[in-house]
Enzyme design. Structure first.
Site, mmCIF file in Angstrom:
data_model
loop_
_atom_site.group_PDB
_atom_site.id
_atom_site.type_symbol
_atom_site.label_atom_id
_atom_site.label_comp_id
_atom_site.label_asym_id
_atom_site.label_seq_id
_atom_site.Cartn_x
_atom_site.Cartn_y
_atom_site.Cartn_z
ATOM 1 N N ARG A 62 1.407 -0.943 0.174
ATOM 2 C CA ARG A 62 0.125 0.226 -0.038
ATOM 3 C C ARG A 62 0.601 1.452 -0.353
ATOM 4 N NH1 ARG A 62 -4.549 3.004 -0.744
ATOM 5 N NH2 ARG A 62 -4.850 4.438 0.152
ATOM 6 N N ILE A 63 0.306 2.141 -0.887
ATOM 7 C CA ILE A 63 1.577 3.628 -1.148
ATOM 8 C C ILE A 63 0.121 4.063 -0.778
ATOM 9 C CG2 ILE A 63 2.032 5.114 -2.420
ATOM 10 C CD1 ILE A 63 3.311 2.531 -3.503
ATOM 11 N N ASP A 139 -4.621 16.215 -9.026
ATOM 12 C CA ASP A 139 -4.061 14.766 -8.290
ATOM 13 C C ASP A 139 -2.610 15.533 -8.747
ATOM 14 O OD1 ASP A 139 -2.479 13.296 -7.020
ATOM 15 O OD2 ASP A 139 -4.457 11.554 -7.544
ATOM 16 N N ARG A 141 0.389 14.413 -6.900
ATOM 17 C CA ARG A 141 1.293 13.453 -6.734
ATOM 18 C C ARG A 141 2.027 13.010 -7.456
ATOM 19 N NH1 ARG A 141 -2.964 9.433 -3.420
ATOM 20 N NH2 ARG A 141 -4.379 10.518 -4.995
#
Length: 210
Positions: A62-63, A139, A141
């Site tokens: 999981r990130i 987004d 990221r």
């Protein structure tokens, strides 16, 4: 696991700076601290690891992007804390896996801008509209730090806990093979319904009907 201090071939000069036992209510982890530099910019992340990354198949991974409002204060405006809990429970159930916790608050716009976006959402905008009104992408990221951390840990293939196809694509582009995307789908509340619907319809997140 021995301390890792070498740099990897990436935009970041990545270094492991700490490692310790990390007992949790979900089980026994090891916690690692990483720093990465690109030019004058310094980024940090922690990685929780359970089990041996050198044996077995691709680990459940999981990130997770930092969310002070959700992870710490249990905000119902998002599903961040619920996804983090699913990840911890899932890794513990398999007794093997890792969670990367990155400082990318508010889809990468930072905490104060995230709160400004909350104000705009209170006036009727959705999360995408609010971020764009503030001059950001929907987004912002970037997962190259996480990809570098995985490579430094010797992990090149993962089973990724995520609903976000962009995260899969970015990891693949950075040389991390996503052999399976594992859904990370918490229950929908009356508060988070519109938030999740925006993720599904405007950001392409792989969610069933909200």
């Amino acid at each position: 696991m021995e301390a890792l201090t070498k740099a990897v071939d990436s935009p970041f000069r990545l270094t492991q700076v700490a490692e310790a036992d990390f007992p949790t209510e979900y089980g026994q982890f090891r916690i690692y601290g990483f720093e990465g530099r690109t030019g004058e910019r310094l980024e940090e992340a922690v990685v929780l690891i359970m089990g041996d990354m050198k044996t077995g198949g691709p680990p459940l991974t999981r990130i997770h992007s930092e969310c002070l409002t959700g992870d710490v204060f249990h905000s119902l405006r998002c599903d961040c804390r619920a996804q983090l809990e699913i990840a911890l429970q899932s890794v513990a159930a398999e007794e093997r896996g890792l969670i990367i916790y990155e400082h990318q608050e508010g889809r990468g716009i930072g905490l104060m801008n995230k709160l400004r976006a909350y104000e705009l959402q209170d006036r009727g905008m959705d999360t995408v509209e609010a971020n764009e009104k503030l001059g950001f992408a929907a987004d912002s990221r970037d997962y190259s730090f996480s990809a570098s951390a995985l490579r430094l840990l010797g992990v090149r293939r993962v089973r990724l806990l995520s609903n976000n196809p962009d995260k899969v694509q970015q990891l693949e582009s950075a040389g991390i093979r996503v052999v399976e995307r594992v859904p990370c789908r918490p229950q929908t509340s009356h508060v988070s319904r519109a938030y999740l619907e925006t993720k599904r319809t405007k950001m392409g997140h792989l969610l069933d009907t909200i």
